[in-house]
Motif scaffolding. Sequence first.
Motif, PDB file in Angstrom:
ATOM      1  N   LEU A  89       0.684  -1.227   0.008  1.00 38.00           N
ATOM      2  CA  LEU A  89      -0.021   0.147   0.148  1.00 38.00           C
ATOM      3  C   LEU A  89       0.716   1.236  -0.046  1.00 38.00           C
ATOM      4  O   LEU A  89       0.360   2.162  -0.198  1.00 38.00           O
ATOM      5  N   ARG A  90       2.213   0.961   0.000  1.00 35.06           N
ATOM      6  CA  ARG A  90       3.064   2.358   0.278  1.00 35.06           C
ATOM      7  C   ARG A  90       3.072   3.195  -0.986  1.00 35.06           C
ATOM      8  O   ARG A  90       2.765   4.272  -0.999  1.00 35.06           O
ATOM      9  N   GLY A  91       2.733   2.407  -2.263  1.00 32.43           N
ATOM     10  CA  GLY A  91       2.725   3.185  -3.567  1.00 32.43           C
ATOM     11  C   GLY A  91       1.525   4.048  -3.447  1.00 32.43           C
ATOM     12  O   GLY A  91       1.433   5.136  -4.035  1.00 32.43           O
ATOM     13  N   LEU A  92       0.391   3.336  -3.242  1.00 36.37           N
ATOM     14  CA  LEU A  92      -0.922   3.979  -3.246  1.00 36.37           C
ATOM     15  C   LEU A  92      -1.114   5.000  -2.255  1.00 36.37           C
ATOM     16  O   LEU A  92      -1.469   6.295  -2.516  1.00 36.37           O
ATOM     17  N   LEU A  93      -0.416   5.039  -1.074  1.00 42.83           N
ATOM     18  CA  LEU A  93      -0.443   6.088   0.089  1.00 42.83           C
ATOM     19  C   LEU A  93       0.622   7.113  -0.538  1.00 42.83           C
ATOM     20  O   LEU A  93      -0.014   8.450  -0.364  1.00 42.83           O
ATOM     21  N   SER A  94       1.371   7.070  -1.402  1.00 41.55           N
ATOM     22  CA  SER A  94       2.349   7.978  -1.954  1.00 41.55           C
ATOM     23  C   SER A  94       1.531   8.732  -2.876  1.00 41.55           C
ATOM     24  O   SER A  94       1.607   9.941  -3.139  1.00 41.55           O
ATOM     25  N   LEU A  95       0.735   7.974  -3.710  1.00 40.87           N
ATOM     26  CA  LEU A  95       0.229   8.536  -4.818  1.00 40.87           C
ATOM     27  C   LEU A  95      -0.909   9.623  -4.189  1.00 40.87           C
ATOM     28  O   LEU A  95      -1.298  10.787  -4.773  1.00 40.87           O
ATOM     29  N   MET A  96      -1.725   9.140  -3.095  1.00 39.70           N
ATOM     30  CA  MET A  96      -2.534   9.712  -2.590  1.00 39.70           C
ATOM     31  C   MET A  96      -2.118  11.272  -1.915  1.00 39.70           C
ATOM     32  O   MET A  96      -2.648  12.180  -2.046  1.00 39.70           O
ATOM     33  N   ALA A  97      -0.780  11.074  -1.183  1.00 38.18           N
ATOM     34  CA  ALA A  97      -0.098  12.255  -1.001  1.00 38.18           C
ATOM     35  C   ALA A  97       0.269  13.227  -1.991  1.00 38.18           C
ATOM     36  O   ALA A  97      -0.024  14.474  -2.072  1.00 38.18           O
ATOM     37  N   ASP A  98       0.551  12.594  -2.870  1.00 36.50           N
ATOM     38  CA  ASP A  98       0.823  13.429  -4.239  1.00 36.50           C
ATOM     39  C   ASP A  98      -0.198  14.233  -4.795  1.00 36.50           C
ATOM     40  O   ASP A  98      -0.270  15.495  -5.102  1.00 36.50           O
ATOM     41  N   PHE A  99      -1.417  13.357  -4.890  1.00 39.15           N
ATOM     42  CA  PHE A  99      -2.573  14.073  -5.514  1.00 39.15           C
ATOM     43  C   PHE A  99      -3.063  15.258  -4.481  1.00 39.15           C
ATOM     44  O   PHE A  99      -3.524  16.498  -4.751  1.00 39.15           O
ATOM     45  N   GLY A 100      -3.012  14.775  -3.085  1.00 39.58           N
ATOM     46  CA  GLY A 100      -3.314  16.056  -2.147  1.00 39.58           C
ATOM     47  C   GLY A 100      -2.266  17.371  -2.228  1.00 39.58           C
ATOM     48  O   GLY A 100      -3.049  18.245  -2.178  1.00 39.58           O
ATOM     49  N   ASN A 101      -1.372  17.140  -2.433  1.00 42.15           N
ATOM     50  CA  ASN A 101      -0.434  18.206  -2.766  1.00 42.15           C
ATOM     51  C   ASN A 101      -0.755  18.943  -3.932  1.00 42.15           C
ATOM     52  O   ASN A 101      -0.753  20.200  -3.898  1.00 42.15           O
ATOM     53  N   TYR A 102      -0.921  18.262  -5.108  1.00 41.74           N
ATOM     54  CA  TYR A 102      -1.240  18.583  -6.394  1.00 41.74           C
ATOM     55  C   TYR A 102      -2.679  19.626  -6.165  1.00 41.74           C
ATOM     56  O   TYR A 102      -2.773  20.825  -6.505  1.00 41.74           O
ATOM     57  N   TYR A 103      -3.550  19.056  -5.724  1.00 45.60           N
ATOM     58  CA  TYR A 103      -4.965  19.714  -5.424  1.00 45.60           C
ATOM     59  C   TYR A 103      -4.705  20.895  -4.625  1.00 45.60           C
ATOM     60  O   TYR A 103      -5.374  21.708  -5.117  1.00 45.60           O
ATOM     61  N   LYS A 104      -4.001  21.024  -3.526  1.00 37.47           N
ATOM     62  CA  LYS A 104      -3.988  22.339  -2.605  1.00 37.47           C
ATOM     63  C   LYS A 104      -3.182  23.223  -3.568  1.00 37.47           C
ATOM     64  O   LYS A 104      -3.471  24.378  -3.328  1.00 37.47           O
ATOM     65  N   SER A 105      -2.294  22.728  -4.551  1.00 37.54           N
ATOM     66  CA  SER A 105      -1.502  23.857  -5.281  1.00 37.54           C
ATOM     67  C   SER A 105      -2.404  24.510  -6.405  1.00 37.54           C
ATOM     68  O   SER A 105      -2.125  25.668  -7.133  1.00 37.54           O
ATOM     69  N   VAL A 106      -3.504  23.817  -6.707  1.00 35.91           N
ATOM     70  CA  VAL A 106      -4.017  24.328  -7.879  1.00 35.91           C
ATOM     71  C   VAL A 106      -5.410  24.848  -7.395  1.00 35.91           C
ATOM     72  O   VAL A 106      -6.242  25.678  -8.399  1.00 35.91           O
ATOM     73  N   ILE A 107      -6.037  25.024  -6.220  1.00 33.64           N
ATOM     74  CA  ILE A 107      -7.229  25.668  -5.842  1.00 33.64           C
ATOM     75  C   ILE A 107      -6.745  27.021  -5.251  1.00 33.64           C
ATOM     76  O   ILE A 107      -5.706  27.175  -4.598  1.00 33.64           O
TER      77      ILE A 107
END
Length: 107
Positions: A89-107
């Motif tokens: 699950l580490r890869g999935l958790l890392s992708l979720m963290a990346d998406f969270g950071n991306y989302y925060k950067s574009v809103i």
Amino acid sequence: MKTKSELPECPVATTVSLIGSKWKLLILQNLSDRPWRFNELQKSLDGISQKVLTSSLRELEADGIVFRKDYGTNPPKVEYSLTKIGEELRGLLSLMADFGNYYKSVI
């Protein structure tokens, strides 16, 4: 551990059924770094009750995602860590963290 017949047919639904709660995801995020003791986990997860943490850890252990190591000492010492299945699950958790950071950067 659940049998294949007890799991949803859809692989995404299977994953959600195993780790789909807010608290389970945050527990797994912590455990992806290192083993944690119960009190450490509870202090790091602001707002989680002892009952919910205990229940979530037991479910994750029953599903083969988390390993509970009891040192058999007095006072009791118990650590929780990811199993080999949980480490996947580490890869999935890392992708979720990346998406969270991306989302925060574009809103």
